[in-house]
Design an enzyme around this catalytic site. Structure first.
Site, PDB file in Angstrom:
ATOM      1  N   ARG A   1      13.881 -52.311 -27.828  1.00  0.00           N
ATOM      2  CA  ARG A   1      14.366 -51.802 -26.558  1.00  0.00           C
ATOM      3  C   ARG A   1      15.094 -50.479 -26.714  1.00  0.00           C
ATOM      4  NH1 ARG A   1      18.291 -53.116 -21.900  1.00  0.00           N
ATOM      5  NH2 ARG A   1      19.983 -53.115 -23.370  1.00  0.00           N
TER       6      ARG A   1
ATOM      7  N   ASP B   1       5.752 -48.941 -54.725  1.00  0.00           N
ATOM      8  CA  ASP B   1       7.040 -48.243 -54.762  1.00  0.00           C
ATOM      9  C   ASP B   1       6.922 -46.895 -55.476  1.00  0.00           C
ATOM     10  OD1 ASP B   1       8.222 -50.234 -53.386  1.00  0.00           O
ATOM     11  OD2 ASP B   1       8.998 -51.280 -55.161  1.00  0.00           O
TER      12      ASP B   1
ATOM     13  N   ASP C   1      18.160 -65.995 -26.853  1.00  0.00           N
ATOM     14  CA  ASP C   1      19.161 -65.141 -27.482  1.00  0.00           C
ATOM     15  C   ASP C   1      18.578 -64.495 -28.730  1.00  0.00           C
ATOM     16  OD1 ASP C   1      21.511 -63.881 -27.893  1.00  0.00           O
ATOM     17  OD2 ASP C   1      22.647 -65.659 -28.504  1.00  0.00           O
TER      18      ASP C   1
ATOM     19  N   TYR D   1       7.822 -62.927 -21.875  1.00  0.00           N
ATOM     20  CA  TYR D   1       8.344 -63.261 -20.546  1.00  0.00           C
ATOM     21  C   TYR D   1       8.234 -62.126 -19.545  1.00  0.00           C
ATOM     22  CZ  TYR D   1      12.439 -61.091 -22.743  1.00  0.00           C
ATOM     23  OH  TYR D   1      13.274 -60.239 -23.415  1.00  0.00           O
TER      24      TYR D   1
ATOM     25  N   CYS E   1      47.700 -42.097 -23.019  1.00  0.00           N
ATOM     26  CA  CYS E   1      48.317 -41.024 -23.783  1.00  0.00           C
ATOM     27  C   CYS E   1      48.044 -39.716 -23.055  1.00  0.00           C
ATOM     28  CB  CYS E   1      47.689 -41.009 -25.182  1.00  0.00           C
ATOM     29  SG  CYS E   1      47.933 -39.455 -26.050  1.00  0.00           S
TER      30      CYS E   1
ATOM     31  N   LYS F   1      17.093 -68.097 -21.102  1.00  0.00           N
ATOM     32  CA  LYS F   1      17.340 -66.741 -21.597  1.00  0.00           C
ATOM     33  C   LYS F   1      17.458 -66.851 -23.110  1.00  0.00           C
ATOM     34  CE  LYS F   1      20.197 -62.688 -20.804  1.00  0.00           C
ATOM     35  NZ  LYS F   1      20.567 -62.357 -22.177  1.00  0.00           N
TER      36      LYS F   1
ATOM     37  N   CYS G   1      49.938 -40.033 -31.542  1.00  0.00           N
ATOM     38  CA  CYS G   1      50.353 -38.628 -31.523  1.00  0.00           C
ATOM     39  C   CYS G   1      51.763 -38.438 -30.984  1.00  0.00           C
ATOM     40  CB  CYS G   1      49.372 -37.782 -30.719  1.00  0.00           C
ATOM     41  SG  CYS G   1      49.461 -38.049 -28.950  1.00  0.00           S
TER      42      CYS G   1
ATOM     43  N   CYS H   1      45.739 -35.249 -29.321  1.00  0.00           N
ATOM     44  CA  CYS H   1      45.888 -36.607 -29.878  1.00  0.00           C
ATOM     45  C   CYS H   1      44.710 -36.869 -30.810  1.00  0.00           C
ATOM     46  CB  CYS H   1      45.913 -37.634 -28.757  1.00  0.00           C
ATOM     47  SG  CYS H   1      45.944 -39.325 -29.378  1.00  0.00           S
TER      48      CYS H   1
ATOM     49  N   CYS I   1      52.549 -42.667 -27.240  1.00  0.00           N
ATOM     50  CA  CYS I   1      51.287 -42.901 -27.932  1.00  0.00           C
ATOM     51  C   CYS I   1      51.551 -43.120 -29.422  1.00  0.00           C
ATOM     52  CB  CYS I   1      50.366 -41.705 -27.734  1.00  0.00           C
ATOM     53  SG  CYS I   1      48.878 -41.781 -28.752  1.00  0.00           S
TER      54      CYS I   1
ATOM     55  N   LYS J   1      24.520 -67.066 -17.093  1.00  0.00           N
ATOM     56  CA  LYS J   1      24.928 -67.285 -18.477  1.00  0.00           C
ATOM     57  C   LYS J   1      25.668 -68.618 -18.644  1.00  0.00           C
ATOM     58  CE  LYS J   1      24.683 -64.154 -21.177  1.00  0.00           C
ATOM     59  NZ  LYS J   1      25.162 -62.781 -21.320  1.00  0.00           N
TER      60      LYS J   1
ATOM     61  N   GLU K   1      10.919 -61.786 -26.311  1.00  0.00           N
ATOM     62  CA  GLU K   1      12.066 -61.869 -27.202  1.00  0.00           C
ATOM     63  C   GLU K   1      11.647 -62.316 -28.592  1.00  0.00           C
ATOM     64  OE1 GLU K   1      14.591 -60.945 -25.403  1.00  0.00           O
ATOM     65  OE2 GLU K   1      16.453 -61.532 -26.431  1.00  0.00           O
TER      66      GLU K   1
ATOM     67  N   GLU L   1      13.881 -69.805 -16.148  1.00  0.00           N
ATOM     68  CA  GLU L   1      13.449 -69.971 -17.533  1.00  0.00           C
ATOM     69  C   GLU L   1      14.628 -69.695 -18.455  1.00  0.00           C
ATOM     70  OE1 GLU L   1      11.166 -66.389 -16.576  1.00  0.00           O
ATOM     71  OE2 GLU L   1      11.306 -65.896 -18.703  1.00  0.00           O
TER      72      GLU L   1
END
Ligand code: IVH
Length: 705
Positions: free
Chosen positions: A146, A46, A127, A233, A444, A125, A429, A450, A426, A321, A181, A123
């Site tokens: 990514r 450090d 998470d 994958y 609006c 997916k 505004c 605005c 709105c 999904k 992943e 296969e």
């Protein structure tokens, strides 16, 4: 050497010292992460980094290209290095219903035209978050997230700490980018949160957030202490093919030493795919890690190559999904948020409730019809039940998307609950909020006057796909927008910030709480760096309605320079040649064109644009990476029946070879490819003297006969 001595260093000494520190820190990093044999203590490490930073702060001009403060592992580093992916990292189209899978199979078959035997892989997916690992001659040389698909973050040192990621490969292609992943198991996640709680530190909402937070640590030692895992994958750049099929390619990755998902199977078609989906769904709770669906991929890699990509997703894969997670809670209020294009969006404020492991207190209510219980055409939804403040409502979330309200329990409605009256002015505004016939959304009409629209425009302007100014995110934009000493109300103001700050005496940014010398300097440097900007980013950054990233790219590639673009749009009126040219761009329709032209005709918008462009040096954008092909840069039109491939495939191939594919023949057309049954376009070609060839002639021309 004590840090205080930094003040006494001459420039030459500082330069030598920075070189020495860069080397010492890199060596310490290597010893720690790669060799797993630290040579110095954490405190010493450090101290080296602090000293490096202190010298850089005193001599900003001496900062090295390989400065340790810019690299993973540096204290107070303000981010990761950027990596441009050789092959873009894509996302997947989503499917929810079983019928979407049949549709997917139909689409693939239709695209490929002929009757082909199709098998698919199925296969889980995972998470987590995707990571691209680059191996050169078998050695791991780079790991990148990514990011926006084109540019990710360099997290190499962190990736090296993950046990599932091999450092060396034997018998691999010379160049191999392995993609997969990064995730955290349920058990590791629970233990991590326990440790966090014991230390009084923030808990992670779910394993995915924990994995992302752990991988994106500036200090790889923290990553190393977090138990991350990796499933391979997919792949990016390659010097030699891995196999002929997806299934074999995955097996090959497994042989090379990667973990691949054991639930990957081959399916003969939609029936087997959905059956595998059901099996994986049934096993979901006992897998020990989070998955959010099943991914299907065309197995034959030659067919994958023919199918290619749409703008951000492959045509040869789809994610099926799992159904969303649900919970009931009370609706405490409905707030209206005004977005970048003036849309008034109702937001449900909820009694906090846990939905699938995440605490939800806000959800979208879409629009006024949705609250009233009808769809855009006036047909009832929820059997016509409206939603009122005080109601018990059902909240759901699917994946990472914003939670939504699905249903309402009328039996629990309080007696005094009143139907919700959607505002027609709105709330930000006071301008009239108008709803165009056929538009689901009320907007609006205040435009840039605005404050909500103005600030959202700025947030869009600095966002990743637009100007992507480091250190200037939504939070800082919000702050500067309301700042009395250094206001930023329009994009041009961002570029005058530094100059205005210099005139602010004691109120200068560097003297403020939460800013300080270094961050102020960095911010100004980041802004300066974006004075030079690519035309597509500029067009997208303007935040004009209907002009998304893809459209901005099309426009930029078509007009190439800001001057040409500006002149064309300024003169474009329905009926004018400029309008005809604009709407002839494949992918630019009348709605988009109308929105663009309207923005250029609006006085305030135009003034803001002119002021901005005056601050910038806009880089021309040329057609995608110039392709060396006989049709590169040519404008071609297909007409009639094609027999060797479908129209969609023909178009995609032509574009991949650098040609522009237009929908109609004009004087700018270079070539008409006419199949049997060609009609008026062939006549137009004759009129304009455009060369006409048949499908075989085309295939011969592009060398694919
Ligand atoms: S294939 C070109 N396979 O899902 C296609 N992606 O929603 C590349 N993901 O960005 C992706 N498990 O991060 C693929 N078995 C799997 C996956 C998977 C998780 C993620 C990946 C991707 C995202 C798209």
């Amino acid at each position: 050497m004590a840090a205080g001595e930094v003040e006494q260093l001459t420039e030459a000494e500082a330069r030598a010292e920075l070189a020495r520190l860069a080397e010492a820190i890199a060596a310490a990093n290597r010893a720690y992460h790669t060799l797993d044999a630290p040579e110095i203590s954490d405190a010493e490490f450090d101290a080296l980094k602090r000293r490096n930073l202190a010298i850089e702060a005193r001599f900003p001009g001496l900062k090295r290209a390989d400065s340790p403060s810019e690299q993973v592992g540096a204290a107070a580093a303000d981010g990761f290095g950027k990596v441009t992916h050789d092959v873009r990292m894509l996302s997947l189209e989503n499917a929810f219903a079983d019928s979407d899978i049949t549709d997917f199979d139909d689409r693939v078959r239709k695209y490929l035209g002929a009757q082909v035997a199709l098998t698919y892989t199925a296969e889980p997916k995972i998470d987590g978050l995707s990571l691209s690992l680059r191996y050169e001659r078998g050695a791991l040389v780079q790991a990148a997230t990514r990011g926006d698909g084109e540019i990710g973050e360099n997290v190499t040192e962190n990736a090296r700490t993950i046990a599932d990621i091999p450092q060396k490969l034997i018998n691999a292609p010379d160049l191999l980018e392995v993609r997969g992943e990064v995730y955290m198991s349920h058990a590791d996640f629970a233990a991590l949160n326990q440790r966090q709680a014991a230390k009084g530190e923030k808990l992670f909402a779910n394993p995915r957030n924990a994995a992302a937070g752990s991988l994106r640590q500036l200090d790889p030692r923290i990553t190393a202490a977090r138990p991350l895992r990796f499933f391979a994958y997919a792949w990016g750049a390659l010097s030699a093919p891995l196999a002929q099929t997806q299934f074999e390619a995955i097996a090959r990755l497994n042989q090379l030493g990667f973990q691949t998902n054991p639930l990957t199977v081959l399916c003969a078609g939609p029936v087997e795919m959905v059956a595998q989906y059901r099996r994986i769904e049934a096993d979901r709770a006992s897998l020990g890690y989070d998955i959010d669906g099943v991914v299907y991929k065309v197995n034959d890699l030659a067919l994958q190559a023919r199918l290619g990509f749409r703008s951000a997703t492959p045509r040869w894969a789809i994610a099926h999904k799992f159904a969303a997670e649900l919970a009931w809670t009370r609706l405490e209020a409905i707030d209206i948020q005004v977005g970048r294009t003036g849309a008034l969006s109702p937001v449900a404020r909820l009694m906090p409730v846990t939905v699938g492991g995440v605490v939800v207190a806000n959800a979208t209510l879409h629009n006024e019809d949705y609250i009233a219980g009808r769809d855009a055409k006036g047909a009832p939804i929820r059997e016509g039940r409206d939603i009122r403040v005080g109601d018990w409502v059902q909240v759901y979330r699917a994946g990472d998307v914003i939670p939504k309200i699905a249903d309402v329990d009328i039996s629990r409605r309080p007696d005094d609950a009143q139907p919700y009256v959607f505002p027609d002015i709105c709330p930000e505004c006071g301008s009239v909020a108008h709803r165009e016939p056929g538009d689901a959304v009320r907007r609006c009409t205040g435009g840039l006057i605005c404050p909500a629209q103005a600030v959202e425009r700025l947030k869009h302007f600095v966002s990743r796909a637009a100007f992507d100014i480091e250190g200037l995110g939504a939070k800082q934009v919000e702050m500067f927008f309301h700042d009395a000493d250094l206001p930023v109300k329009t994009p041009a103001d961002i570029f005058t910030l530094e100059k205005r700050d210099e005139d602010n005496g004691l109120k200068r940014l560097k003297n403020r709480d939460g800013f300080g010398e270094t961050s102020a300097r960095k911010l100004f440097a980041a802004i300066r760096a974006k004075r030079t900007i690519a035309l597509d980013r500029l067009i997208f950054g303007l935040g004009i309605r209907h002009v998304g990233e893809v459209a901005a790219g099309l426009l930029a590639r078509h007009y190439a320079t800001w001057e040409a673009f500006e002149a064309a749009i300024t003169h474009a009126q329905p009926g004018s040649p400029e309008w005809a040219e604009l709407t002839a761009i494949d992918g630019v329709g009348g709605v988009l064109a109308g929105s663009l032209v309207a923005a250029f005709q609006n006085g305030a918008e135009r003034a803001a644009m002119d002021a901005l462009v005056a601050e910038l040096s806009v880089q021309a954008v040329h057609a995608r990476a110039p392709v060396d092909s006989p049709v590169a840069g040519k404008t071609v039109v297909f007409t009639g029946t094609l027999e060797k491939m479908t129209r969609a495939e023909a178009k995609a191939r032509a574009e991949a070879l650098g040609a522009k594919v237009a929908g109609s023949v004009s004087a700018k057309t270079d070539l008409l490819i006419a199949g049997p049954g060609a009609g008026s376009k062939a006549k137009d070609a004759e009129k304009h003297g455009v060369k006409v060839i048949d499908e075989d002639g085309w295939l011969a021309l592009i060398g694919q006969a």
